[in-house]
Design a protein around this motif. Structure first.
Motif, PDB file in Angstrom:
ATOM      1  N   CYS A   8       7.095 -10.783  25.176  1.00 56.24           N
ATOM      2  CA  CYS A   8       7.100  -9.630  26.089  1.00 56.24           C
ATOM      3  C   CYS A   8       5.952  -9.696  27.076  1.00 56.24           C
ATOM      4  O   CYS A   8       6.140  -9.448  28.276  1.00 56.24           O
ATOM      5  N   TYR A   9       4.767 -10.043  26.612  1.00 55.81           N
ATOM      6  CA  TYR A   9       3.624 -10.110  27.517  1.00 55.81           C
ATOM      7  C   TYR A   9       3.841 -11.206  28.568  1.00 55.81           C
ATOM      8  O   TYR A   9       3.571 -11.011  29.749  1.00 55.81           O
ATOM      9  N   SER A  10       4.340 -12.360  28.141  1.00 59.21           N
ATOM     10  CA  SER A  10       4.610 -13.445  29.087  1.00 59.21           C
ATOM     11  C   SER A  10       5.698 -13.047  30.075  1.00 59.21           C
ATOM     12  O   SER A  10       5.614 -13.360  31.269  1.00 59.21           O
ATOM     13  N   GLY A  11       6.715 -12.354  29.603  1.00 58.66           N
ATOM     14  CA  GLY A  11       7.789 -11.907  30.482  1.00 58.66           C
ATOM     15  C   GLY A  11       7.312 -10.909  31.510  1.00 58.66           C
ATOM     16  O   GLY A  11       7.645 -11.010  32.699  1.00 58.66           O
ATOM     17  N   PHE A  12       6.518  -9.941  31.083  1.00 60.44           N
ATOM     18  CA  PHE A  12       5.984  -8.958  32.026  1.00 60.44           C
ATOM     19  C   PHE A  12       5.022  -9.614  33.025  1.00 60.44           C
ATOM     20  O   PHE A  12       4.993  -9.242  34.193  1.00 60.44           O
ATOM     21  N   GLY A  34      11.771 -19.390  46.398  1.00 60.42           N
ATOM     22  CA  GLY A  34      12.213 -20.093  45.198  1.00 60.42           C
ATOM     23  C   GLY A  34      11.357 -19.790  43.989  1.00 60.42           C
ATOM     24  O   GLY A  34      11.858 -19.597  42.890  1.00 60.42           O
ATOM     25  N   ARG A  35      10.041 -19.756  44.195  1.00 60.38           N
ATOM     26  CA  ARG A  35       9.138 -19.444  43.087  1.00 60.38           C
ATOM     27  C   ARG A  35       9.339 -18.007  42.626  1.00 60.38           C
ATOM     28  O   ARG A  35       9.290 -17.710  41.436  1.00 60.38           O
ATOM     29  N   ARG A  36       9.567 -17.094  43.568  1.00 61.43           N
ATOM     30  CA  ARG A  36       9.798 -15.692  43.224  1.00 61.43           C
ATOM     31  C   ARG A  36      11.037 -15.558  42.337  1.00 61.43           C
ATOM     32  O   ARG A  36      11.018 -14.864  41.317  1.00 61.43           O
ATOM     33  N   LYS A  37      12.109 -16.259  42.702  1.00 59.50           N
ATOM     34  CA  LYS A  37      13.337 -16.216  41.896  1.00 59.50           C
ATOM     35  C   LYS A  37      13.123 -16.837  40.526  1.00 59.50           C
ATOM     36  O   LYS A  37      13.618 -16.324  39.516  1.00 59.50           O
ATOM     37  N   LEU A  38      12.394 -17.948  40.479  1.00 57.64           N
ATOM     38  CA  LEU A  38      12.121 -18.606  39.210  1.00 57.64           C
ATOM     39  C   LEU A  38      11.284 -17.721  38.289  1.00 57.64           C
ATOM     40  O   LEU A  38      11.552 -17.630  37.084  1.00 57.64           O
ATOM     41  N   LEU A  39      10.289 -17.049  38.842  1.00 59.17           N
ATOM     42  CA  LEU A  39       9.462 -16.146  38.039  1.00 59.17           C
ATOM     43  C   LEU A  39      10.270 -14.950  37.534  1.00 59.17           C
ATOM     44  O   LEU A  39      10.098 -14.520  36.386  1.00 59.17           O
ATOM     45  N   LYS A  40      11.149 -14.418  38.373  1.00 55.51           N
ATOM     46  CA  LYS A  40      11.999 -13.308  37.920  1.00 55.51           C
ATOM     47  C   LYS A  40      12.940 -13.757  36.812  1.00 55.51           C
ATOM     48  O   LYS A  40      13.112 -13.053  35.809  1.00 55.51           O
ATOM     49  N   LEU A  41      13.533 -14.936  36.979  1.00 56.56           N
ATOM     50  CA  LEU A  41      14.430 -15.464  35.945  1.00 56.56           C
ATOM     51  C   LEU A  41      13.682 -15.700  34.642  1.00 56.56           C
ATOM     52  O   LEU A  41      14.162 -15.335  33.559  1.00 56.56           O
ATOM     53  N   LEU A  46      12.548 -14.122  29.145  1.00 55.93           N
ATOM     54  CA  LEU A  46      11.625 -13.882  28.029  1.00 55.93           C
ATOM     55  C   LEU A  46      11.799 -12.483  27.455  1.00 55.93           C
ATOM     56  O   LEU A  46      11.757 -12.296  26.231  1.00 55.93           O
ATOM     57  N   LEU A  47      11.997 -11.501  28.320  1.00 54.68           N
ATOM     58  CA  LEU A  47      12.213 -10.141  27.821  1.00 54.68           C
ATOM     59  C   LEU A  47      13.554 -10.007  27.106  1.00 54.68           C
ATOM     60  O   LEU A  47      13.684  -9.215  26.175  1.00 54.68           O
ATOM     61  N   LEU A  71       7.239  -3.652  23.509  1.00 51.23           N
ATOM     62  CA  LEU A  71       7.367  -3.568  24.966  1.00 51.23           C
ATOM     63  C   LEU A  71       6.277  -2.680  25.559  1.00 51.23           C
ATOM     64  O   LEU A  71       5.627  -3.040  26.547  1.00 51.23           O
ATOM     65  N   MET A  72       6.102  -1.517  24.956  1.00 49.69           N
ATOM     66  CA  MET A  72       5.093  -0.588  25.476  1.00 49.69           C
ATOM     67  C   MET A  72       3.683  -1.150  25.340  1.00 49.69           C
ATOM     68  O   MET A  72       2.870  -1.031  26.257  1.00 49.69           O
ATOM     69  N   LEU A  73       3.401  -1.790  24.219  1.00 51.42           N
ATOM     70  CA  LEU A  73       2.070  -2.339  24.002  1.00 51.42           C
ATOM     71  C   LEU A  73       1.768  -3.461  24.984  1.00 51.42           C
ATOM     72  O   LEU A  73       0.686  -3.504  25.575  1.00 51.42           O
ATOM     73  N   SER A  74       2.717  -4.355  25.189  1.00 49.66           N
ATOM     74  CA  SER A  74       2.466  -5.467  26.106  1.00 49.66           C
ATOM     75  C   SER A  74       2.373  -4.984  27.555  1.00 49.66           C
ATOM     76  O   SER A  74       1.542  -5.476  28.322  1.00 49.66           O
ATOM     77  N   ALA A  75       3.193  -4.016  27.942  1.00 53.21           N
ATOM     78  CA  ALA A  75       3.107  -3.468  29.299  1.00 53.21           C
ATOM     79  C   ALA A  75       1.790  -2.721  29.496  1.00 53.21           C
ATOM     80  O   ALA A  75       1.154  -2.841  30.552  1.00 53.21           O
ATOM     81  N   LEU A  76       1.351  -1.974  28.504  1.00 55.67           N
ATOM     82  CA  LEU A  76       0.076  -1.266  28.590  1.00 55.67           C
ATOM     83  C   LEU A  76      -1.083  -2.243  28.722  1.00 55.67           C
ATOM     84  O   LEU A  76      -1.987  -2.042  29.537  1.00 55.67           O
ATOM     85  N   LEU A  77      -1.051  -3.311  27.948  1.00 55.74           N
ATOM     86  CA  LEU A  77      -2.097  -4.324  28.039  1.00 55.74           C
ATOM     87  C   LEU A  77      -2.151  -4.933  29.434  1.00 55.74           C
ATOM     88  O   LEU A  77      -3.230  -5.080  30.021  1.00 55.74           O
ATOM     89  N   LEU A  78      -0.996  -5.249  29.990  1.00 56.21           N
ATOM     90  CA  LEU A  78      -0.955  -5.830  31.330  1.00 56.21           C
ATOM     91  C   LEU A  78      -1.441  -4.829  32.386  1.00 56.21           C
ATOM     92  O   LEU A  78      -2.233  -5.180  33.265  1.00 56.21           O
ATOM     93  N   VAL A  79      -1.015  -3.593  32.286  1.00 56.16           N
ATOM     94  CA  VAL A  79      -1.410  -2.574  33.259  1.00 56.16           C
ATOM     95  C   VAL A  79      -2.912  -2.289  33.189  1.00 56.16           C
ATOM     96  O   VAL A  79      -3.550  -2.060  34.220  1.00 56.16           O
ATOM     97  N   LEU A  80      -3.485  -2.323  32.011  1.00 55.13           N
ATOM     98  CA  LEU A  80      -4.921  -2.066  31.888  1.00 55.13           C
ATOM     99  C   LEU A  80      -5.763  -3.264  32.312  1.00 55.13           C
ATOM    100  O   LEU A  80      -6.864  -3.096  32.836  1.00 55.13           O
TER     101      LEU A  80
END
Length: 108
Positions: A8-12, A34-41, A46-47, A71-80
């Protein structure tokens, strides 16, 4: 649960890097189309894989509950971390991708 958290953390982080602003802030330049599409994919893949790890281990009922918590923990870690320690965001994402195979072996 560790494997799901790493995925989840890698996906976010991949989804975060697919945005122009965050990509420029973390890597110093805007991503190509192309990189933007690859990162979104990569981020969505991963999610999408992460709930399977928990559901296959403890079932649908508790697996989904645990997945939402991860999901919430990994998103919170990334946001902080993103505004205060942006380089740490990339380091943790790289470590989580490297540690994922170890977590797979430890889980079985």
């Amino acid at each position: 649960m560790l494997l799901a958290l790493l995925l989840c953390y890698s996906g976010f982080t991949a989804l975060c890097l697919s945005m122009d602003r965050h990509h420029a802030e973390l890597l110093g330049h805007k991503p190509t189309a192309g990189r933007r599409k690859l990162l979104k994919l990569a981020g969505w893949s991963l999610l999408a894989v992460s709930p399977w790890v928990l559901v296959s281990r403890i079932g649908w009922g508790l697996g989904l509950v645990e997945w939402f918590a991860v999901l919430m923990l990994s998103a919170l870690l990334l946001v902080l971390l993103l505004p205060y320690r942006p380089r740490l965001v990339l380091a943790l994402a790289g470590l989580s991708l490297l540690a994922s195979p170890v977590a797979v072996l430890a889980q079985s």
